[in-house]
Scaffold this active site. Structure first.
Site, PDB file in Angstrom:
ATOM      1  N   VAL A   1      -8.396   0.574  -5.742  1.00  0.00           N
ATOM      2  CA  VAL A   1      -8.127   1.996  -5.614  1.00  0.00           C
ATOM      3  C   VAL A   1      -6.946   2.219  -4.666  1.00  0.00           C
ATOM      4  O   VAL A   1      -6.729   1.453  -3.733  1.00  0.00           O
ATOM      5  CB  VAL A   1      -9.398   2.742  -5.118  1.00  0.00           C
ATOM      6  CG1 VAL A   1      -9.756   2.368  -3.702  1.00  0.00           C
ATOM      7  CG2 VAL A   1      -9.269   4.243  -5.280  1.00  0.00           C
ATOM      8  N   CYS A   2      -6.169   3.259  -4.963  1.00  0.00           N
ATOM      9  CA  CYS A   2      -5.111   3.725  -4.070  1.00  0.00           C
ATOM     10  C   CYS A   2      -5.252   5.249  -3.981  1.00  0.00           C
ATOM     11  O   CYS A   2      -6.349   5.767  -4.163  1.00  0.00           O
ATOM     12  CB  CYS A   2      -3.731   3.281  -4.552  1.00  0.00           C
ATOM     13  SG  CYS A   2      -3.224   3.962  -6.150  1.00  0.00           S
ATOM     14  N   ARG A   3      -4.177   5.952  -3.718  1.00  0.00           N
ATOM     15  CA  ARG A   3      -4.292   7.411  -3.614  1.00  0.00           C
ATOM     16  C   ARG A   3      -4.502   8.068  -4.978  1.00  0.00           C
ATOM     17  O   ARG A   3      -5.420   8.862  -5.158  1.00  0.00           O
ATOM     18  CB  ARG A   3      -3.064   8.003  -2.918  1.00  0.00           C
ATOM     19  CG  ARG A   3      -3.148   9.514  -2.778  1.00  0.00           C
ATOM     20  CD  ARG A   3      -2.029  10.078  -1.922  1.00  0.00           C
ATOM     21  NE  ARG A   3      -1.946  11.514  -2.038  1.00  0.00           N
ATOM     22  CZ  ARG A   3      -2.751  12.375  -1.436  1.00  0.00           C
ATOM     23  NH1 ARG A   3      -3.720  11.930  -0.662  1.00  0.00           N
ATOM     24  NH2 ARG A   3      -2.600  13.667  -1.595  1.00  0.00           N
TER      25      ARG A   3
ATOM     26  N   GLY B   1      -3.325   6.154  -8.245  1.00  0.00           N
ATOM     27  CA  GLY B   1      -3.365   5.203  -9.345  1.00  0.00           C
ATOM     28  C   GLY B   1      -2.154   4.325  -9.552  1.00  0.00           C
ATOM     29  O   GLY B   1      -2.248   3.320 -10.243  1.00  0.00           O
TER      30      GLY B   1
ATOM     31  N   MET C   1      -8.239   7.696  -4.866  1.00  0.00           N
ATOM     32  CA  MET C   1      -9.072   8.349  -3.862  1.00  0.00           C
ATOM     33  C   MET C   1      -9.031   9.873  -3.972  1.00  0.00           C
ATOM     34  O   MET C   1      -9.954  10.544  -3.531  1.00  0.00           O
ATOM     35  CB  MET C   1      -8.669   7.891  -2.458  1.00  0.00           C
ATOM     36  CG  MET C   1      -9.037   6.434  -2.165  1.00  0.00           C
ATOM     37  SD  MET C   1     -10.798   6.050  -2.398  1.00  0.00           S
ATOM     38  CE  MET C   1     -11.557   7.055  -1.123  1.00  0.00           C
TER      39      MET C   1
END
Length: 123
Positions: free
Chosen positions: A74-76, A78, A102
């Site tokens: 996961v990142c902010r 995608g 996120m």
């Protein structure tokens, strides 16, 4: 951001029994949630039990990940997780991108924690 060539899953389908990659048993490792955002993003809010390795550090810190575990990345939103999943699957991990990152995690009401005594938030 997604790609038809990269395994991905909606945040609602991500398990929540993360424990920093500690195996549930010798035969069945727990799933790992790998957060590849930068330190300042992590400190504002992250999923409980996630492992934090910023994207640029992933190749140097592979020994912190479990090859046999399902690895949710996961990142902010995608973009970074897409790149990391491409890399990890190429070298043999069972990596899965968390669609929407996120931002989608918080929007879906999934649990968040933050560093210190501040309220956790992603956006």
């Amino acid at each position: 951001m997604t790609s038809p060539h990269v395994p991905s899953v909606a945040v609602e389908d991500v398990p929540t029994d993360f424990d920093g990659g500690v195996p549930a048993s010798a035969d069945t490792p727990r799933p790992i949630l790998l957060d590849v955002r930068e330190d300042d993003e992590w400190q504002l809010g992250h999923a409980p039990g996630a492992i934090h390795i910023p994207m640029v550090d992933v190749p140097a810190r592979l020994d912190e990940l479990e090859y046999d575990a399902d690895l949710y990345v996961v990142c902010r939103q995608g973009g970074r997780s897409l790149q990391v999943v491409e890399y990890l699957t190429h070298i043999g991990f069972d990596a899965i991108q968390v669609r929407g990152g996120m931002v989608a995690w918080q929007h879906a009401g999934r649990p968040l924690v933050a560093q210190g005594d501040q309220q956790a938030k992603i956006y």
